[in-house]
Scaffold this motif. Structure first.
Motif, PDB file in Angstrom:
ATOM      1  N   TYR A 282      35.011  31.317  72.216  1.00 31.03           N
ATOM      2  CA  TYR A 282      36.221  30.747  71.539  1.00 31.03           C
ATOM      3  C   TYR A 282      37.380  30.399  71.987  1.00 31.03           C
ATOM      4  CZ  TYR A 282      33.214  31.105  66.926  1.00 31.03           C
ATOM      5  OH  TYR A 282      32.203  31.017  65.858  1.00 31.03           O
ATOM      6  N   GLY A 283      37.590  31.679  72.648  1.00 31.29           N
ATOM      7  CA  GLY A 283      39.224  31.710  73.471  1.00 31.29           C
ATOM      8  C   GLY A 283      39.427  30.405  74.391  1.00 31.29           C
ATOM      9  N   ALA A 284      38.296  30.238  75.354  1.00 29.75           N
ATOM     10  CA  ALA A 284      38.315  29.116  76.312  1.00 29.75           C
ATOM     11  C   ALA A 284      38.298  27.746  75.609  1.00 29.75           C
ATOM     12  CB  ALA A 284      37.124  29.208  77.248  1.00 29.75           C
ATOM     13  N   ALA A 285      37.875  27.672  74.402  1.00 32.45           N
ATOM     14  CA  ALA A 285      37.976  26.459  73.468  1.00 32.45           C
ATOM     15  C   ALA A 285      38.823  26.150  72.750  1.00 32.45           C
ATOM     16  CB  ALA A 285      36.588  26.131  72.945  1.00 32.45           C
ATOM     17  N   ALA A 286      39.765  27.221  72.539  1.00 36.94           N
ATOM     18  CA  ALA A 286      41.050  27.048  71.646  1.00 36.94           C
ATOM     19  C   ALA A 286      41.758  25.522  71.953  1.00 36.94           C
ATOM     20  CB  ALA A 286      42.067  28.155  71.698  1.00 36.94           C
ATOM     21  N   ASP A 287      42.156  25.087  70.805  1.00 40.85           N
ATOM     22  CA  ASP A 287      43.017  23.926  70.743  1.00 40.85           C
ATOM     23  C   ASP A 287      44.205  24.035  69.974  1.00 40.85           C
ATOM     24  OD1 ASP A 287      43.877  21.299  70.481  1.00 40.85           O
ATOM     25  OD2 ASP A 287      42.114  20.314  70.023  1.00 40.85           O
ATOM     26  N   PRO A 288      45.304  24.363  70.641  1.00 46.86           N
ATOM     27  CA  PRO A 288      46.515  24.731  69.982  1.00 46.86           C
ATOM     28  C   PRO A 288      46.986  23.535  69.059  1.00 46.86           C
ATOM     29  CG  PRO A 288      46.628  25.623  72.131  1.00 46.86           C
ATOM     30  CD  PRO A 288      45.483  24.595  72.112  1.00 46.86           C
ATOM     31  N   GLU A 289      46.714  22.286  69.507  1.00 47.01           N
ATOM     32  CA  GLU A 289      47.310  20.967  68.690  1.00 47.01           C
ATOM     33  C   GLU A 289      46.674  21.036  67.356  1.00 47.01           C
ATOM     34  OE1 GLU A 289      47.186  17.429  70.829  1.00 47.01           O
ATOM     35  OE2 GLU A 289      48.754  18.153  72.231  1.00 47.01           O
ATOM     36  N   ARG A 290      45.323  21.538  67.303  1.00 47.50           N
ATOM     37  CA  ARG A 290      44.755  21.586  66.158  1.00 47.50           C
ATOM     38  C   ARG A 290      44.973  22.940  65.133  1.00 47.50           C
ATOM     39  NH1 ARG A 290      40.595  17.968  65.202  1.00 47.50           N
ATOM     40  NH2 ARG A 290      39.740  16.811  67.017  1.00 47.50           N
ATOM     41  N   ALA A 291      45.242  23.834  65.833  1.00 52.66           N
ATOM     42  CA  ALA A 291      45.414  25.177  65.149  1.00 52.66           C
ATOM     43  C   ALA A 291      46.465  25.105  64.089  1.00 52.66           C
ATOM     44  CB  ALA A 291      45.850  26.255  66.281  1.00 52.66           C
ATOM     45  N   GLY A 292      47.763  24.494  64.410  1.00 54.29           N
ATOM     46  CA  GLY A 292      48.658  24.516  63.337  1.00 54.29           C
ATOM     47  C   GLY A 292      48.207  23.722  62.069  1.00 54.29           C
ATOM     48  N   PRO A 293      47.801  22.573  62.133  1.00 58.26           N
ATOM     49  CA  PRO A 293      47.485  21.772  60.998  1.00 58.26           C
ATOM     50  C   PRO A 293      46.319  22.675  60.358  1.00 58.26           C
ATOM     51  CG  PRO A 293      47.714  20.308  62.782  1.00 58.26           C
ATOM     52  CD  PRO A 293      47.877  21.570  63.267  1.00 58.26           C
ATOM     53  N   MET A 294      45.405  23.294  60.960  1.00 55.44           N
ATOM     54  CA  MET A 294      44.387  24.084  60.207  1.00 55.44           C
ATOM     55  C   MET A 294      45.015  25.155  59.655  1.00 55.44           C
ATOM     56  SD  MET A 294      41.467  23.883  63.300  1.00 55.44           S
ATOM     57  CE  MET A 294      40.009  24.825  62.525  1.00 55.44           C
ATOM     58  N   ARG A 295      46.042  25.914  60.048  1.00 54.89           N
ATOM     59  CA  ARG A 295      46.581  26.903  59.434  1.00 54.89           C
ATOM     60  C   ARG A 295      47.575  26.397  58.312  1.00 54.89           C
ATOM     61  NH1 ARG A 295      50.087  31.866  62.278  1.00 54.89           N
ATOM     62  NH2 ARG A 295      50.596  33.034  60.457  1.00 54.89           N
TER      63      ARG A 295
ATOM     64  N   ALA B 182      47.034  31.524  55.467  1.00 54.76           N
ATOM     65  CA  ALA B 182      46.228  32.611  55.003  1.00 54.76           C
ATOM     66  C   ALA B 182      45.880  33.410  56.397  1.00 54.76           C
ATOM     67  CB  ALA B 182      44.857  32.395  54.631  1.00 54.76           C
ATOM     68  N   ALA B 183      45.812  32.715  57.597  1.00 59.61           N
ATOM     69  CA  ALA B 183      45.521  33.492  58.955  1.00 59.61           C
ATOM     70  C   ALA B 183      45.988  32.446  59.936  1.00 59.61           C
ATOM     71  CB  ALA B 183      44.121  33.828  59.032  1.00 59.61           C
ATOM     72  N   PRO B 184      46.143  32.949  61.353  1.00 57.96           N
ATOM     73  CA  PRO B 184      46.231  31.986  62.221  1.00 57.96           C
ATOM     74  C   PRO B 184      44.833  31.383  62.714  1.00 57.96           C
ATOM     75  CG  PRO B 184      46.380  34.168  63.093  1.00 57.96           C
ATOM     76  CD  PRO B 184      46.308  34.111  61.757  1.00 57.96           C
ATOM     77  N   PHE B 185      44.722  30.101  63.365  1.00 58.74           N
ATOM     78  CA  PHE B 185      43.736  29.682  63.724  1.00 58.74           C
ATOM     79  C   PHE B 185      43.619  29.269  65.327  1.00 58.74           C
ATOM     80  CE2 PHE B 185      43.234  28.982  59.415  1.00 58.74           C
ATOM     81  CZ  PHE B 185      41.884  28.646  59.190  1.00 58.74           C
ATOM     82  N   LEU B 186      42.442  29.242  66.032  1.00 58.61           N
ATOM     83  CA  LEU B 186      42.286  28.968  67.368  1.00 58.61           C
ATOM     84  C   LEU B 186      42.423  27.297  67.539  1.00 58.61           C
ATOM     85  CD1 LEU B 186      39.429  31.487  68.350  1.00 58.61           C
ATOM     86  CD2 LEU B 186      41.989  31.366  69.197  1.00 58.61           C
ATOM     87  N   GLY B 187      41.897  26.850  66.364  1.00 58.65           N
ATOM     88  CA  GLY B 187      42.065  25.137  66.463  1.00 58.65           C
ATOM     89  C   GLY B 187      40.368  24.899  66.753  1.00 58.65           C
ATOM     90  N   LEU B 188      39.565  25.512  66.427  1.00 64.51           N
ATOM     91  CA  LEU B 188      38.129  25.076  66.655  1.00 64.51           C
ATOM     92  C   LEU B 188      37.687  24.346  65.565  1.00 64.51           C
ATOM     93  CD1 LEU B 188      36.654  28.263  68.069  1.00 64.51           C
ATOM     94  CD2 LEU B 188      37.853  26.262  69.367  1.00 64.51           C
ATOM     95  N   THR B 189      37.195  22.705  65.742  1.00 57.52           N
ATOM     96  CA  THR B 189      36.560  22.310  64.498  1.00 57.52           C
ATOM     97  C   THR B 189      35.102  22.889  64.120  1.00 57.52           C
ATOM     98  OG1 THR B 189      35.500  20.861  65.972  1.00 57.52           O
ATOM     99  CG2 THR B 189      37.613  20.199  65.341  1.00 57.52           C
ATOM    100  N   THR B 190      34.768  22.789  62.928  1.00 56.81           N
ATOM    101  CA  THR B 190      33.331  23.449  62.537  1.00 56.81           C
ATOM    102  C   THR B 190      32.113  23.042  63.789  1.00 56.81           C
ATOM    103  OG1 THR B 190      34.128  23.408  60.376  1.00 56.81           O
ATOM    104  CG2 THR B 190      31.741  23.496  60.825  1.00 56.81           C
TER     105      THR B 190
END
Length: 240
Positions: free
Chosen positions: A28-41, A47-55
């Protein structure tokens, strides 16, 4: 057996959990996408920080993490869940929920305090609802004596515990304990929180797929006691 009551939850030793968590955090860490993480959060109201991984990405990575691993026992399930819950990013908790859904049948009634901890920690609908319907519901179905715990949860001061009690029968269909379902809904009909009022409507709407007349008659008798949101949700598919 009834297992209501708070107690300290220790993470049991588990070689399987050690393996899974090592693989999981690396993948999961290697695949993290910070650009997606913000909008997901933001979508999940912080509610929690995200790595930015799509389902789809997350599920594909999870299959890789799980490849070749044995079936867990209850201690393994406990260790995986509690260790994932201690990690900040939400995707790790999604992994734990998926893992528990898959292996709920391998857990005994003694697992209920673990689910309570998960429901009441880092609480939001995205994990609570799946735990309620697929894990708590499965435990209660396997051991009907746990209905005593659901009775207690239905009056709890934590809205997410109440929501879990309301939703734990979502998948029961004709096995639904209608008397309890209606009693829980009435018990919390005046609850001030949106998520409880919504859960009342959802629980009734789901049971209406099995017995629409029972839900319609119940609301006809008690409609004045429920918030408009609960009534609208309950009657969405069956009408007044």
């Amino acid at each position: 057996m009834s297992v209501t009551g708070a107690r300290t939850l220790d993470v049991p030793d588990s070689v399987l959990a050690d393996t899974l968590l090592e693989r999981l955090t690396a993948a999961y860490g290697a695949a993290a996408d910070p650009e997606r993480a913000g909008p997901m959060r933001a979508y999940m109201k912080d509610a929690a920080p995200f790595l930015g991984l799509t389902t789809p990405v997350r599920r594909a990575l999870s299959r890789t993490v799980l490849a070749g691993t044995p079936r867990p026992d209850e201690a393994d399930c406990t260790a995986v869940a509690l260790r994932c819950w201690r990690l900040p990013e939400r995707e790790y908790q999604y992994f734990a929920v998926d893992y528990l859904r898959r292996h709920a049948g391998r857990c005994s009634s003694a697992f209920l305090p673990v689910t309570r901890h998960l429901v009441s920690t880092a609480s939001w609908w995205d994990t609570v609802d799946l735990l309620a319907a697929h894990v708590v519901g499965a435990l209660v179905a396997a051991d009907p004596e746990l209905t005593a715990d659901m009775d207690a949860w239905s009056t709890d001061g934590d809205l997410w515990i109440v929501r879990t009690a309301l939703l734990h029968q979502l998948r029961y269909k004709e096995r639904t304990d209608t008397e309890r379902l209606f009693a829980y809904c009435l018990r919390q009909s005046g609850h001030p929180d949106f998520f409880v009022r919504k859960a009342i409507g959802w629980a009734l709407r789901e049971y209406a797929k099995t017995d629409p007349d029972a839900v319609r008659d119940f609301l006809a008798r008690e409609k004045g006691r429920f918030a408009p949101l609960s009534v609208r949700e309950a009657l969405k598919n069956i009408g007044a």
